[in-house]
Each structure stands twice: as structure tokens, then as C-alpha cells.
Scaffold this motif. Structure first.
Motif, PDB file in Angstrom:
ATOM      1  N   SER A   1       0.844  -1.196   0.000  1.00 49.32           N
ATOM      2  CA  SER A   1       0.000   0.000   0.000  1.00 49.32           C
ATOM      3  C   SER A   1       0.876   1.242   0.000  1.00 49.32           C
ATOM      4  O   SER A   1       1.967   1.252   0.575  1.00 49.32           O
TER       5      SER A   1
ATOM      6  N   TYR B   1       0.875   5.108   1.245  1.00 53.83           N
ATOM      7  CA  TYR B   1       0.196   6.004   2.172  1.00 53.83           C
ATOM      8  C   TYR B   1       0.586   7.434   1.810  1.00 53.83           C
ATOM      9  O   TYR B   1       1.769   7.761   1.736  1.00 53.83           O
ATOM     10  N   TYR B   2      -0.412   8.251   1.573  1.00 56.05           N
ATOM     11  CA  TYR B   2      -0.177   9.618   1.126  1.00 56.05           C
ATOM     12  C   TYR B   2      -0.177  10.572   2.307  1.00 56.05           C
ATOM     13  O   TYR B   2      -0.839  10.341   3.318  1.00 56.05           O
TER      14      TYR B   2
ATOM     15  N   LYS C   1      -1.598  13.198   2.928  1.00 58.09           N
ATOM     16  CA  LYS C   1      -2.906  13.667   3.381  1.00 58.09           C
ATOM     17  C   LYS C   1      -3.477  12.748   4.466  1.00 58.09           C
ATOM     18  O   LYS C   1      -4.344  13.143   5.222  1.00 58.09           O
ATOM     19  N   ASP C   2      -2.959  11.501   4.543  1.00 56.62           N
ATOM     20  CA  ASP C   2      -3.377  10.544   5.569  1.00 56.62           C
ATOM     21  C   ASP C   2      -2.335  10.482   6.680  1.00 56.62           C
ATOM     22  O   ASP C   2      -1.953   9.408   7.137  1.00 56.62           O
ATOM     23  N   VAL C   3      -1.885  11.644   7.132  1.00 54.88           N
ATOM     24  CA  VAL C   3      -0.803  11.709   8.107  1.00 54.88           C
ATOM     25  C   VAL C   3      -1.134  10.945   9.393  1.00 54.88           C
ATOM     26  O   VAL C   3      -0.246  10.339   9.993  1.00 54.88           O
ATOM     27  N   ASN C   4      -2.375  10.915   9.811  1.00 52.74           N
ATOM     28  CA  ASN C   4      -2.745  10.171  11.025  1.00 52.74           C
ATOM     29  C   ASN C   4      -2.495   8.679  10.841  1.00 52.74           C
ATOM     30  O   ASN C   4      -2.045   8.006  11.767  1.00 52.74           O
ATOM     31  N   LYS C   5      -2.769   8.159   9.665  1.00 50.61           N
ATOM     32  CA  LYS C   5      -2.528   6.739   9.392  1.00 50.61           C
ATOM     33  C   LYS C   5      -1.021   6.462   9.397  1.00 50.61           C
ATOM     34  O   LYS C   5      -0.569   5.463   9.965  1.00 50.61           O
TER      35      LYS C   5
END
Length: 72
Positions: free
Chosen positions: A50, A52-53, A55-59
Motif C-alpha cells: 500500500s 500512504y499519502y 494527506k493521511d498523516v494520522n494513518k
């Protein structure tokens, strides 16, 4: 990705020579806005395919925190 895999294998060898009990080595590859993660346990290298971008900093932070908390 290949360079990161080589580095975590090198870290594993270093830990073994130092008689460290760290069983799992984690790695991350990033372009700054896209992140991917790797994990080395014994002789098994796992690559999370996967992407992870940013914009998905929490993930991304959750994945990083999970790796740290498992070693404590």
C-alpha cells in the motif's frame, strides 16, 4: 525500496553481532508525500504494498507508533 531492505538486513546483522534482542526491524521509504513500510522478522521480509499519502498523516503516524510500541 531495495536500499531500505538492504539497510534493515544490515541493522539485523548489527543487532545480532551486538547480541541485541531486537527481533523485528522496521523500515520506511518515502518520497516526502508517499510512504511505504517494510518489516524484517528473522529471515522474512514483509513489504506493505500500500502507498500512504501525506494527506493521511494520522494513518502514517499510527503505523510508525505501532512499530515503536511493539518494541517497548
Amino acid at each position: 525500496m531495495g536500499q531500505c531492505a538492504a539497510e534493515i538486513v544490515a541493522a539485523q546483522i548489527f543487532n545480532e553481532q551486538a547480541e541485541s534482542e531486537i527481533k523485528t526491524i522496521y523500515g520506511a521509504v518515502t518520497t516526502g508525500s508517499i510512504w511505504q513500510f517494510l518489516k524484517l522478522e528473522a529471515q522474512t521480509l514483509s513489504i506493505d504494498l500500500s502507498e500512504y499519502y501525506l494527506k493521511d498523516v494520522n494513518k502514517i503516524l499510527g503505523i510508525l507508533a505501532n512499530g515503536i510500541s511493539q518494541e517497548i
